[in-house]
Design an enzyme around this catalytic site. Structure first.
Site, PDB file in Angstrom:
ATOM      1  N   HIS A 148      31.862  12.426 -43.183  1.00 60.59           N
ATOM      2  CA  HIS A 148      31.127  13.271 -42.226  1.00 60.59           C
ATOM      3  C   HIS A 148      29.705  13.503 -42.725  1.00 60.59           C
ATOM      4  CE1 HIS A 148      35.155  14.341 -40.644  1.00 60.59           C
ATOM      5  NE2 HIS A 148      34.505  14.627 -39.523  1.00 60.59           N
ATOM      6  N   LYS A 152      28.628  19.380 -43.024  1.00 60.37           N
ATOM      7  CA  LYS A 152      30.013  19.826 -42.789  1.00 60.37           C
ATOM      8  C   LYS A 152      30.492  20.638 -43.987  1.00 60.37           C
ATOM      9  CE  LYS A 152      34.604  18.396 -41.366  1.00 60.37           C
ATOM     10  NZ  LYS A 152      34.736  19.484 -40.383  1.00 60.37           N
TER      11      LYS A 152
HETATM   12  P1  NAD Z   1      27.143  24.453 -36.663  1.00 56.96           P
HETATM   13  O1  NAD Z   1      26.967  24.957 -38.073  1.00 56.96           O
HETATM   14  O2  NAD Z   1      26.069  23.602 -36.060  1.00 56.96           O
HETATM   15  O3  NAD Z   1      27.369  25.699 -35.671  1.00 56.96           O
HETATM   16  C1  NAD Z   1      28.194  26.786 -35.994  1.00 56.96           C
HETATM   17  C2  NAD Z   1      28.047  27.859 -34.922  1.00 56.96           C
HETATM   18  O4  NAD Z   1      28.919  28.945 -35.266  1.00 56.96           O
HETATM   19  C3  NAD Z   1      26.644  28.458 -34.812  1.00 56.96           C
HETATM   20  O5  NAD Z   1      26.395  28.747 -33.450  1.00 56.96           O
HETATM   21  C4  NAD Z   1      26.765  29.773 -35.584  1.00 56.96           C
HETATM   22  O6  NAD Z   1      25.848  30.759 -35.126  1.00 56.96           O
HETATM   23  C5  NAD Z   1      28.180  30.164 -35.252  1.00 56.96           C
HETATM   24  N1  NAD Z   1      28.773  31.083 -36.233  1.00 56.96           N
HETATM   25  C6  NAD Z   1      28.744  30.995 -37.580  1.00 56.96           C
HETATM   26  N2  NAD Z   1      29.348  32.050 -38.135  1.00 56.96           N
HETATM   27  C7  NAD Z   1      29.774  32.827 -37.109  1.00 56.96           C
HETATM   28  C8  NAD Z   1      30.439  34.074 -37.021  1.00 56.96           C
HETATM   29  N3  NAD Z   1      30.800  34.755 -38.125  1.00 56.96           N
HETATM   30  N4  NAD Z   1      30.714  34.564 -35.792  1.00 56.96           N
HETATM   31  C9  NAD Z   1      30.362  33.883 -34.687  1.00 56.96           C
HETATM   32  N5  NAD Z   1      29.702  32.715 -34.694  1.00 56.96           N
HETATM   33  C10 NAD Z   1      29.405  32.200 -35.906  1.00 56.96           C
HETATM   34  O7  NAD Z   1      28.539  23.693 -36.674  1.00 56.96           O
HETATM   35  P2  NAD Z   1      29.092  22.570 -35.663  1.00 56.96           P
HETATM   36  O8  NAD Z   1      28.787  21.199 -36.191  1.00 56.96           O
HETATM   37  O9  NAD Z   1      28.694  22.914 -34.271  1.00 56.96           O
HETATM   38  O10 NAD Z   1      30.654  22.771 -35.843  1.00 56.96           O
HETATM   39  C11 NAD Z   1      31.269  24.012 -35.508  1.00 56.96           C
HETATM   40  C12 NAD Z   1      32.760  23.963 -35.870  1.00 56.96           C
HETATM   41  O11 NAD Z   1      33.408  22.973 -35.078  1.00 56.96           O
HETATM   42  C13 NAD Z   1      33.039  23.591 -37.330  1.00 56.96           C
HETATM   43  O12 NAD Z   1      34.175  24.323 -37.754  1.00 56.96           O
HETATM   44  C14 NAD Z   1      33.357  22.099 -37.253  1.00 56.96           C
HETATM   45  O13 NAD Z   1      34.159  21.651 -38.319  1.00 56.96           O
HETATM   46  C15 NAD Z   1      34.108  22.070 -35.937  1.00 56.96           C
HETATM   47  N6  NAD Z   1      34.161  20.768 -35.241  1.00 56.96           N
HETATM   48  C16 NAD Z   1      35.342  20.478 -34.627  1.00 56.96           C
HETATM   49  C17 NAD Z   1      35.456  19.324 -33.874  1.00 56.96           C
HETATM   50  C18 NAD Z   1      36.760  19.080 -33.142  1.00 56.96           C
HETATM   51  O14 NAD Z   1      36.886  18.088 -32.387  1.00 56.96           O
HETATM   52  N7  NAD Z   1      37.768  19.970 -33.293  1.00 56.96           N
HETATM   53  C19 NAD Z   1      34.383  18.450 -33.737  1.00 56.96           C
HETATM   54  C20 NAD Z   1      33.179  18.785 -34.371  1.00 56.96           C
HETATM   55  C21 NAD Z   1      33.072  19.966 -35.108  1.00 56.96           C
END
Ligand code: NAD
Length: 237
Positions: A148, A152
């Site tokens: 990744h 991440k």
């Molecule tokens: P990112 O760091 O770009 O975004 C994270 C978001 O969460 C931001 O908007 C941030 O403000 C918010 N956030 C952080 N702490 C918070 C809190 N305490 N309360 C509320 N909001 C909070 O990350 P990303 O790349 O968008 O990924 C987000 C999540 O999704 C990660 O856990 C990642 O592993 C997961 N993900 C899952 C899949 C899937 O298919 N299931 C795919 C991609 C990413």
């Protein structure tokens, strides 16, 4: 046509949140009624979508489904909000601890709840292939290598752990290796190794829109369903 499902996007300012907002705007089956981010928004309404900070969620309008792609620290609050409002939850947040998974199980008695480590169709199929291959290859080594982007936070990825559970269900004991490099969206290789031969099953996501599209489809299909813990396979396959 049915009314579009009213969505709340939690983690709206993140990479996934932004993809969800962009793709939701072009779909007739969903309508975003609130975008929630950790910090206070600089604009109250962006492209017709009201913006809220996490501390302001008491004021969000009625919604049918929350889509959560945030971090484990934000998960408990969105789960509580969905239960208070009787709304469904689709969460893709990875790195949840055991207590959070148990809370999700308990919530499934009151609301429709779906958590998935991966919302791509290809990975749903890969899980089935891994379990079949593991069952057919007793005693082989099983290694799951995931790659990744450098931002991440959790390792091994939630998808690698979910694939590992499928390998275990087929009778193998998986080991894990994680690479963090550049801007890789997500790659998973499940390698099964015997004497003198090796099987490799690989999935490569090249665009994070696949996860956002999958989560939007899941949300639209989950809206209005009764309480329960749903799996991607229940809604997609
Ligand atoms: P990112 O760091 O770009 O975004 C994270 C978001 O969460 C931001 O908007 C941030 O403000 C918010 N956030 C952080 N702490 C918070 C809190 N305490 N309360 C509320 N909001 C909070 O990350 P990303 O790349 O968008 O990924 C987000 C999540 O999704 C990660 O856990 C990642 O592993 C997961 N993900 C899952 C899949 C899937 O298919 N299931 C795919 C991609 C990413």
């Amino acid at each position: 046509m049915n009314e579009p499902a009213r969505l709340l996007i939690h983690g709206a300012s993140g990479r996934m949140g932004q993809a969800l907002l962009r793709l939701a705007a072009g779909r007739p089956d969903v309508r975003v009624v609130a975008a929630v981010s950790r910090s206070r928004p600089s604009q109250r309404v962006v492209e017709g979508v009201p913006q809220f900070a996490v501390a302001e969620t008491h004021g969000v309008p009625a919604f049918d489904v929350a889509i959560d792609f945030s971090l484990p620290a934000g998960f408990d609050a969105v789960l509580a909000l969905c239960q208070q409002r009787g709304a469904a939850l689709v969460s893709g947040t990875t790195g949840l601890d055991q207590g959070q998974q148990q809370a999700l199980d308990a919530a499934g008695e009151r609301i429709a709840a779906l958590w998935a480590a991966n919302f791509s169709l290809g990975v749903a199929v890969l899980g089935d292939l891994v379990q079949r291959a593991a069952a057919a290859l007793p005693g082989w080594d099983c290694d799951i290598v995931e790659s990744h982007h450098v931002h991440k936070k959790d390792a091994p990825s939630g998808t690698a752990l979910a694939l590992g559970m499928r390998a275990e269900a087929g009778g193998l004991e998986p080991r894990y290796a994680s690479l963090r490099a550049g801007d890789i969206v997500g790659e998973h290789m499940v390698q099964m190794t015997g004497t003198g031969e090796r099987l490799e099953l690989v999935h490569r996501a090249t665009d994070r829109d696949v996860f956002a599209r999958g989560a939007l489809l899941a949300a639209s299909r989950l809206a209005g369903r009764g309480p329960g813990r749903y799996r991607v396979a229940d809604l997609f396959l």
